[in-house]
Design an enzyme around this catalytic site. Sequence first.
Site, PDB file in Angstrom:
ATOM      1  N   ASP A 150       2.528   0.385  -1.736  1.00  0.00           N
ATOM      2  CA  ASP A 150       2.790   1.271  -0.693  1.00  0.00           C
ATOM      3  C   ASP A 150       3.211   0.458   0.469  1.00  0.00           C
ATOM      4  OD1 ASP A 150       2.958   3.945   0.382  1.00  0.00           O
ATOM      5  OD2 ASP A 150       1.375   3.351   1.690  1.00  0.00           O
ATOM      6  N   GLU A 176       7.404  -0.351  -3.055  1.00  0.00           N
ATOM      7  CA  GLU A 176       8.145   0.491  -2.103  1.00  0.00           C
ATOM      8  C   GLU A 176       9.139   0.118  -1.265  1.00  0.00           C
ATOM      9  OE1 GLU A 176       7.253   4.752   0.575  1.00  0.00           O
ATOM     10  OE2 GLU A 176       5.853   3.284   0.562  1.00  0.00           O
TER      11      GLU A 176
END
Length: 618
Positions: free
Chosen positions: A342, A371
């Site tokens: 993330d 990400e």
Amino acid sequence: MSCLFNSYDPYFKQPFGALRAGQTVRLTLCIPEELGYVDPHLVLQKEGKYDVPVHYRMKFDGQTPQQNHFSVELPLNDPGLYFYYFDLYTDFRRIYRGPDNCGVVSWQEGEKWQITVYDAGFQTPECIKGKVFYQIFPDRFCEGIENKPMPFPDRLYQADKHAEPFWQPNETGGHLNEDYFGGDLEGIRIKLPYLREMGVDYLYLNPIFEAHSNHRYNTADYLNVDPLLGTNEEFEVLCREAAKYGIGIVLDGVFSHTGSDSRYFNREGRYGDGGAYRDPNSPYRSWYDFDPKYKGGYRSWWGFETLPEVNEENPSYVEFITGEGGVIDTWLRRGAAGFRLDVADELPDDFIEKIRAAVKRVSPEKFLLGEVWEDATTKYGFGQRRTYLLGKGLDSVMNYPFKNAVLDFVKGKPAEQAIGEILSICEHYPAPAMDTALNFLSTHDTERALTVIADEPANGRGREWQSGRCVVGEAYEEGMLRLRMAYAIIYTLPGVPCLYYGDEIGMQGYRDPFNRAFFCWDSHEKRLKPVLAQLAQLRHTCEAFRTGELRVLRAQDGILHYQRVGEAETAEVIVNRSEHIIVEPLASGKHTEVNPMGFTIVVEENGHNPNHSYYDIK
């Protein structure tokens, strides 16, 4: 004037795209005689503190009618980004990159071309290439054990699976992110046959660790499955069962912040008297940055006090996440196939490199995805250019630029623009990263593809406006055709496609929480599923989709026609966004019809029997 230079064209640049450190690049210019006398030089500059532009004189290769040809070859040995243009050395003229990537003569500064040079040893998992991903938001996919008691009294159970997720803000008495539909690991296990039928090879699960919100991005315990989803043992069972169907499971790792309501920070006191917030002597205290200058007295993610930021350079935190027996190690040994990081942008490069070491220590075939929303090679952060795609950090990234290009194209933007954005990424990314890039149309962070395609843009209008909206009738029907075209492109471009749960049945929804509704298992929308299953089968049977080169044959208005050229086979893809049937010439010299709002894919063996196409999707 004919093209002077175009880095996408193998005549002008060999090889295409990024280079392995130590590889030689050959650049060629084609200069019309009307430009008069020229003595072209390549001007190349590596990006770095002490790097300066270097001029390389190009050699004269000969003439064709009205054209002079010049070339230069040089090895590039150091990983990094290189930028270049050409100087004609007469009349102060230079050649810079024009809007369509072709060279333009200019007297002013202009845009330069980029060469990415990556680590000579960079390898990414072979087991990912040519495969198909499916993303699941765990609370909203399938409830395997129904009517479970809530493990914590502050969770609100949603028994009506067709209900809209709660969206009213908590400040005014709403319960945003506090409603649980009860999706669980057992539900995923039950649906493995369905996923296999859809041709899925890997699941990417949004966070499954214990956390006190339905999205679970506010980790409370890194080493345990959230009790509503199941147990650590059930996770291991799921991995073993999935493996029988040839399916691997990639987890979401949230390592830039924890929840305030966690065993590490424990502001809310759910975890006894300990935790960094309550106990200055807590072993976790050094993970966080306490200072009265911050709102709430500690540094938090984008100012959200429920998400205290961790210091990713803190040795005890780094060891906890990346050490032997740490978080990465534990979950990979429990059976996970890899991790998606993330907000990779917000993690320092050296922390990502330590995560890579932890992942690859278990196996080089374990996957590390990041990400990143933009071109990951040119990403800037922490006051410097990020290096996480040069071979020592991530295997690859989530490919938002492809999503934007493909959705814009099916909505009506010209094919020329879409293919320009796609080729730019293909040119900049190292091949090992490009072949494992995650290509998608929807995620838990973006509006669902069908909503983007068929409904009106939210244009900053809030949740109250977004709530309850969905398109029906003609707009829905046309939207589904455009969605089908979009997925045909996503499944055939370089990288690996990822289907967001529910897209296959035409689920709709604006930004979160509306894009996170419960999967509608009683949906009557069955048209897209067989097409997606067939596209997955095509990826599995045609090796050109693993690592084959992308060659564009035509990108014009509503027509997109490209090849994937493999070792043994070539796939040719024609997408027709226009309202008329077209007859398109194939590279083999044959012609094929393509329906309006449709696509055709033809696969042929290289150098054999050009009349034989054994796979032809219409």
